[in-house]
Write an enzyme that holds these catalytic residues in place. Structure first.
Site, mmCIF file in Angstrom:
data_model
loop_
_atom_site.group_PDB
_atom_site.id
_atom_site.type_symbol
_atom_site.label_atom_id
_atom_site.label_comp_id
_atom_site.label_asym_id
_atom_site.label_seq_id
_atom_site.Cartn_x
_atom_site.Cartn_y
_atom_site.Cartn_z
ATOM 1 N N GLY A 17 30.245 30.058 36.075
ATOM 2 C CA GLY A 17 29.031 30.260 36.887
ATOM 3 C C GLY A 17 29.136 29.776 38.320
ATOM 4 O O GLY A 17 28.201 29.940 39.091
ATOM 5 N N GLY A 18 30.276 29.189 38.687
ATOM 6 C CA GLY A 18 30.405 28.624 40.031
ATOM 7 C C GLY A 18 30.844 29.620 41.090
ATOM 8 O O GLY A 18 30.712 29.356 42.286
ATOM 9 N N ARG A 41 35.941 25.130 35.172
ATOM 10 C CA ARG A 41 36.879 23.989 35.226
ATOM 11 C C ARG A 41 36.631 23.108 36.443
ATOM 12 O O ARG A 41 36.779 21.910 36.387
ATOM 13 C CB ARG A 41 38.328 24.513 35.252
ATOM 14 C CG ARG A 41 38.779 25.119 33.943
ATOM 15 C CD ARG A 41 40.071 25.885 34.116
ATOM 16 N NE ARG A 41 39.906 26.931 35.124
ATOM 17 C CZ ARG A 41 40.899 27.695 35.574
ATOM 18 N NH1 ARG A 41 42.126 27.516 35.120
ATOM 19 N NH2 ARG A 41 40.669 28.633 36.466
ATOM 20 N N ASP A 66 36.834 23.454 30.072
ATOM 21 C CA ASP A 66 37.841 24.512 29.954
ATOM 22 C C ASP A 66 37.566 25.245 28.646
ATOM 23 O O ASP A 66 37.717 24.665 27.562
ATOM 24 C CB ASP A 66 39.252 23.900 29.953
ATOM 25 C CG ASP A 66 40.332 24.973 30.035
ATOM 26 O OD1 ASP A 66 40.120 26.080 29.487
ATOM 27 O OD2 ASP A 66 41.384 24.709 30.646
ATOM 28 N N ARG A 68 39.086 27.253 26.971
ATOM 29 C CA ARG A 68 40.208 27.421 26.034
ATOM 30 C C ARG A 68 40.213 26.349 24.956
ATOM 31 O O ARG A 68 40.815 26.506 23.907
ATOM 32 C CB ARG A 68 41.546 27.353 26.803
ATOM 33 C CG ARG A 68 41.818 28.568 27.643
ATOM 34 C CD ARG A 68 43.035 28.383 28.502
ATOM 35 N NE ARG A 68 42.776 27.528 29.651
ATOM 36 C CZ ARG A 68 43.570 27.424 30.709
ATOM 37 N NH1 ARG A 68 44.705 28.092 30.754
ATOM 38 N NH2 ARG A 68 43.260 26.646 31.723
ATOM 39 N N TYR A 148 38.717 48.902 31.350
ATOM 40 C CA TYR A 148 39.987 49.140 30.639
ATOM 41 C C TYR A 148 40.050 48.420 29.286
ATOM 42 O O TYR A 148 41.072 48.456 28.611
ATOM 43 C CB TYR A 148 41.201 48.812 31.513
ATOM 44 C CG TYR A 148 41.273 47.411 32.081
ATOM 45 C CD1 TYR A 148 41.485 46.305 31.249
ATOM 46 C CD2 TYR A 148 41.166 47.186 33.447
ATOM 47 C CE1 TYR A 148 41.579 45.022 31.766
ATOM 48 C CE2 TYR A 148 41.253 45.904 33.975
ATOM 49 C CZ TYR A 148 41.453 44.828 33.119
ATOM 50 O OH TYR A 148 41.540 43.560 33.629
ATOM 51 N N LYS A 165 40.323 41.463 26.678
ATOM 52 C CA LYS A 165 38.986 42.057 26.842
ATOM 53 C C LYS A 165 38.699 43.033 25.703
ATOM 54 O O LYS A 165 37.549 43.141 25.250
ATOM 55 C CB LYS A 165 38.882 42.777 28.188
ATOM 56 C CG LYS A 165 38.983 41.859 29.415
ATOM 57 C CD LYS A 165 37.711 41.097 29.683
ATOM 58 C CE LYS A 165 37.723 40.433 31.057
ATOM 59 N NZ LYS A 165 36.548 39.580 31.287
#
Ligand code: HXC
Ligand code: NAP
Length: 284
Positions: A17-18, A41, A66, A68, A148, A165
């Site tokens: 969101g930054g 991050r 993060d 991940r 894509y 994606k």
């Protein structure tokens, strides 16, 4: 078109969101009355967007995270709930991407992008869905994918992103069915090109390629941030209550003209790739 209180009473957890489109969505959602919880991050951009929302009279908070790392996402979810009591909407917007010749990618390069985009979106979605299911109150997930990501498209030169994606899209359609009984709605947006520092610095190898992309576009222009932010606001709002498992393309018809946004990098000569790769090696 929207009532100013369209998202009043809502609390939205938004990743990335930054900067870029995440920032634009955060500002628009807050303008429409939502309380925003932002993660990413780096602290500085998140802090700046929250300050901008506060200055405009809105409500926002942030924490670094993060996506991940599932533990970090759980910790951020806890903090978000402490801040706003209950989060009712997750927007999976954080992403990592770069152009590269796929035969040159390291396993870590592939895993890095898949980790942010696919694992990160799953982590955020599941962390909140668990809570929503336990609370019996339902929820809302919106994921930002790409054109894509469609199974009949893909794109050369951004293969980790295309794989990740496509996975996010599969998660969206799968869970739209599995979790409908819990009143959890999942949708996606597939944007065409929207200028952002993050995307342009990593994906546009030259001014010439940018001009080519614009020239080939049926509308001869890129997207405007407010166009995407308004679509996102509609999809997370109660006006879209019956839209579930859908992916809305917002690209001015670009992909109908030729799928795979980065396939035209086939025009880049080997020497240009070598120059790009050497420039990256020099920096690190
Ligand atoms: C090949 C690359 C590379 C490149 C990084 N790597 N950049 N390989 N070509 N250009 C490799 C590194 O060598 C390393 O592998 C591995 O990837 C991880 O790199 P790090 O720099 O250590 O990773 P990290 O610091 O975690 O940064 C993640 C990142 C970075 C994805 C590489 O670009 C980032 O922070 N991106 C976030 C923002 C972003 O990408 N925004 C664009 C979204 S636009 P080795 O083996 O050397 O360790 C988008 C829309 C597309 O998605 C459609 C637009 C029209
Ligand atoms: P961007 O500004 O680079 O946004 C990516 C954001 O993700 C950054 O704020 C970044 O913040 C955050 N992020 C990256 N890795 C993260 C991690 N591991 N954990 C948490 N946050 C992380 O690029 P953008 O163009 O606005 O992209 C936004 C979304 O739109 C992405 O999903 C992208 O794929 C999609 N999209 C963009 C376009 C376009 O043309 N711009 C087209 C199609 C789709 P930190 O670096 O501080 O973590």
């Amino acid at each position: 078109m929207f009532q100013q209180d369209l998202l009043k009473g809502r609390a939205i957890f938004l990743t990335g969101g930054g900067t870029g489109l995440g920032r634009s969505m955060a500002l628009r959602f807050a303008e429409l009355g939502a309380r925003m919880y932002l993660v990413g991050r780096r602290e500085e951009p998140l802090k700046e967007v929250c300050a901008e929302i506060h200055r405009a009279g809105g409500s926002a908070a942030y924490t670094t995270c993060d996506v991940r790392d599932y533990g970090a996402v759980e910790a951020a979810a806890e903090k978000a709930e402490q801040q706003f009591d209950r989060i009712d909407t997750v927007v999976n917007n954080a992403a990592g991407n770069f152009i590269a010749r796929t035969e040159k990618l390291s396993p870590n390069a592939f895993n890095t992008v898949v980790g942010i985009v696919l694992n990160g979106s799953f982590h955020c979605t599941q962390a909140f869905a668990k809570r929503w299911i336990a609370q019996k109150l339902g929820g809302n997930v919106l994921s930002i994918v790409t054109t894509y990501a469609a199974a009949n498209s893909g794109s050369g030169f951004v293969v980790p992103s295309a794989c990740a994606k496509a996975g996010v899209l599969a998660m969206t359609t799968s869970l739209a069915v599995e979790w409908a009984k819990y009143h959890i709605r999942l949708n996606a947006i597939a944007p065409g090109p929207f200028p952002t520092e993050g995307a342009w610095s990593r994906l546009m190898p030259s001014r010439q390629f940018e001009e080519h992309a614009k020239d080939k576009h049926p509308m001869k222009r890129f997207g405007r941030h407010e166009e995407l932010a308004n679509l996102a606001a509609f999809l997370v709002s109660d006006m879209a209550e019956y839209i579930n498992g859908e992916c809305v393309v917002i690209d001015g018809g670009q992909w109908l003209r030729g799928a795979g946004e980065f396939n035209d990098l086939l025009m880049l000569p080997e020497t240009a790739w070598e120059t790009l790769e050497a420039a990256r090696t020099k920096k690190s």
